[in-house]
Write an enzyme that holds these catalytic residues in place. Structure first.
Site, short mmCIF file in Angstrom:
data_model
loop_
_atom_site.label_atom_id
_atom_site.label_comp_id
_atom_site.label_asym_id
_atom_site.label_seq_id
_atom_site.Cartn_x
_atom_site.Cartn_y
_atom_site.Cartn_z
N GLU A 95 0.87 -1.18 0.00
CA GLU A 95 0.00 0.00 0.00
C GLU A 95 0.91 1.23 0.00
OE1 GLU A 95 -2.47 0.39 3.49
OE2 GLU A 95 -3.14 2.38 2.91
N ASP B 271 -4.05 10.35 9.95
CA ASP B 271 -2.75 9.80 10.30
C ASP B 271 -2.17 10.38 11.58
OD1 ASP B 271 -2.02 7.83 8.26
OD2 ASP B 271 -2.32 9.51 6.90
#
Lengths: 397, 266
Positions: free
Chosen positions: B49, B60
């Site tokens: 990924e 994140d």
């Protein structure tokens, strides 16, 4: 079919899955409470007895005479508790949080005005409050950090990214994603994912509703122009909204900063392009690869690289017009209003005022302009005095 | 999309969960990025990924935020990240999933983004800020160019909604282990196991990969045992690249991959 929460092509909910249930719950609770007589009474009572509503509409006679054109009225949101329109929304949402059973409130702040308003509202309503503020902003607005702490809020300085408002929002969203089951995110402007732009607009529309009645009473007719500054755009959407169906020209004034190149201003609508930031499809300031740009404005409350999606829609339909005004023009307007009317406007609405001062002399004496004076200017004294010193202007403008 | 499904199926046939290895594209710099991605694939990651760096990554935690900043400061762009993917695919036969925040794709132009991603060998895309409600028009563009769209499920996603996500997601569904952002964690939270079990009982045939916070072979073994079809490791790998050597990365990947094999005896 389009999902709900869109203003034409703008808005939506571009957030991580974890927040979707929370946004749904927020919307359902809000729609229910909005119709509740008790909630409206409670909020209205707080707005009158705590925040200081209604605020006056003041005819700026000296300024009008000096400019020799249209009549200029000022909607005095600067007289509210906390010194800015932010308290309208903070009280509304804090009350909403309490009705939803959330005891922990988080908020972001740039200049500190929304942070202070949220800290006040949480203190008054007995809620726990944490405010995220970019490290750079915290340094520039140290007095507001102290005020928030005195008001019982925990202030968290954000060190990521550009260490300003957009990073404070990022961090608040990350907190919310993590503590979504216990926490209410009290967003301070008409930005972010649906339903925030609508909720904030509704709570700020009290400005326009009052203003519409007051101007009708003072002039016996509607104004020709309503002018407000636009960062995220909450004070502007608040004063615009009740005039949307009227033959009144609506002008939003963005921060032109110190130049036209990316990074030198915060004029998302005038100089930006379409994109997604903080959960909404709207106008943003970004580079060619879609990275969000740095912004600059002398007015910290306008220093944001995006804008509420409803403003993007009003721009596209042409119902409102958007212009940019430079740092310098705003500073000049600040000093001019101080001298002519004895009012220190915040540097944010000084942008709106600067545009009104340009416009007024081009209009007829029976034309009417209303400027939303969304906050008071004590917080900007140092900036303004520093500028006056550098200009060597001293006494004379 | 076939190649992605086959990678999951191959893992299953060796009684293992597929190892989905996340890495920020263009990190730590453009040249090293290709070596890092190649090492992940060579040591047995079943799926890579690749994250397109973005200035404001709200899903994140600190590790990937900083990696994104570093990559951007070294000149990473969506275009050169895709070029790196194409070079990787010429060297190693491994399916690639692209993770990108929506703004980057919008700015690139959705159609061109989809076309270029596909021609660089990307199998599917993950947009962490694209929920089911806004999926329609965007998925149409991606799928029209032969790209899958992988959706995310969260511990707070209710059953009725989780079913819709599992059904709408291509190839597999990414189950987020916690309410929170990416970042290393000391243990697999209860919420991850609960979500995994719910997904498996709602749609036994849907492939699911669990990610966010997966940091050690023990975590991998546990999730594999609990029936995850895939396990995503991100921040842990990023921090090895940031602070360690390529050999350390290789060792970790090998060890982690082995942890995903389910033992014969319970």
């Amino acid at each position: 079919m389009k999902a709900k929460g869109w203003f034409g092509r703008f808005g939506g909910r571009f957030v991580p899955e974890t927040l979707m249930e929370a946004l749904e719950e927020l919307e359902q609770s809000y729609l229910r409470l909005k119709e509740s007589e008790e909630f409206r009474r409670e909020l209205d009572h707080l707005l009158r007895t705590y925040a200081g509503r209604p605020t006056p509409l003041y005819f700026a006679r000296n300024l009008t005479r000096m400019l020799g054109g249209a009549k200029i009225y000022l909607k005095r949101e600067d007289l509210l508790h906390g010194g800015a329109h932010k308290i309208n929304n903070a009280l509304g949402q804090a009350l909403l949080a309490r009705h939803m059973g959330r005891r922990r409130v988080i908020a972001e702040t740039g200049a500190g005005q929304h942070g202070v308003a949220t800290a006040m509202a949480c203190a008054a309503l007995g809620l726990e409050c944490r405010v995220y503020m970019g490290e750079l902003d915290a340094r520039r607005q140290a007095a507001n950090v102290m005020r928030m702490r005195l008001l019982g809020a925990e202030v968290v300085e954000v060190r990521s990214g550009t260490r300003t408002l957009k990073d404070a929002i990022n961090e608040a969203i990350r907190d919310w994603v993590t503590n979504v089951q216990t926490t209410y995110y009290l967003l301070g402007s008409c930005v972010g994912p649906h339903p925030y732009p609508t909720i904030v607009r509704d709570f700020q529309s009290v400005i326009g509703r009052e203003c519409r009645e007051q101007v009708l009473e003072a002039e016996g007719r509607l104004p020709d122009y309503v002018i407000a500054c636009v960062g995220g755009g909450s004070n502007a959407i608040g004063i615009f909204h009740p005039f949307l169906d009227d033959p009144v020209r609506l002008i939003g004034v963005e921060a032109g900063g110190r130049g036209e190149s990316l990074g030198e201003h915060a004029a998302s609508l005038v100089r930006g392009s379409e994109g997604v930031l903080h959960g909404a499809y709207t106008y943003v300031l970004q580079d060619e690869h879609g990275q969000i740009a740095d912004t600059w404005s002398i007015a910290p409350g306008l220093d944001y690289p995006a804008v509420g999606p409803e403003h993007a829609y009003l721009k596209e339909t042409g119902r409102a017009q958007y212009v940019a005004v430079s740092d310098e023009a705003a500073l000049r307007a600040y000093v001019t209003l101080a001298r002519t009317e004895g009012i220190l406007p915040a540097l944010e609405p000084a942008h709106a005022l600067a545009y009104a001062m340009e416009l007024a002399p081009t209009l007829r004496p029976d034309d009417v302009i209303v400027v939303n004076l969304s906050g008071r200017g004590d917080k900007d004294l140092e900036t303004v005095l520093g500028w006056l010193r550098d200009e060597g202007a001293g006494g004379g403008i | 999309m076939r190649e992605l499904e086959e990678a999951f199926d191959r893992a299953r046939s060796r009684r293992a969960a597929a190892f989905v290895a996340y890495m920020t594209g263009g990190f730590p710099d453009r040249e090293t990025s290709l070596q890092v991605l190649t090492a992940l694939a060579e040591e047995g990651a079943d799926v890579i990924e690749v994250g397109v760096p973005f200035s404001d990554p709200i899903a994140d935690g600190v590790t990937i935020q900083e990696a994104s900043q570093i990559a951007l400061s070294k000149g990473a762009t969506p275009r050169n990240v895709l070029e790196t993917v194409a070079r990787l695919r010429r060297k190693v036969d491994v399916p690639v999933v692209l993770m990108s925040y929506l703004n980057v794709a919008f700015r690139y132009g959705l159609q061109r983004f989809a076309e270029d991603a596909r021609s660089c060998g990307v199998s599917a895309v993950i947009f962490p800020d694209l929920p089911l409600e806004e999926l329609g028009p965007i998925a149409e563009v991606m799928r029209g160019r032969g790209l899958g769209v992988v959706l995310l499920g969260s511990p707070v996603t209710r059953d009725e909604r989780l079913v819709r996500i599992l059904d709408a997601s291509d190839c597999f569904t990414y189950l987020v282990s916690v309410t929170g952002v990416t970042g290393e964690r000391s243990e697999v939270p209860r919420s991850a196991i609960d979500l995994l079990r719910r997904a498996k009982s709602l749609r036994p045939k849907s492939r699911v990969a669990v990610g966010f916070g997966v940091s050690s072979p023990e975590h991998g073994a546990l999730l594999s045992r609990e029936g995850a079809d895939g396990v995503v490791v991100g921040s842990k790998l990023v921090s090895i690249v940031r602070r360690g050597t390529l050999d350390e990365l290789r060792d970790f990947v090998r060890e982690f991959r082995n942890s995903l094999v389910r033992s014969h005896t319970p």
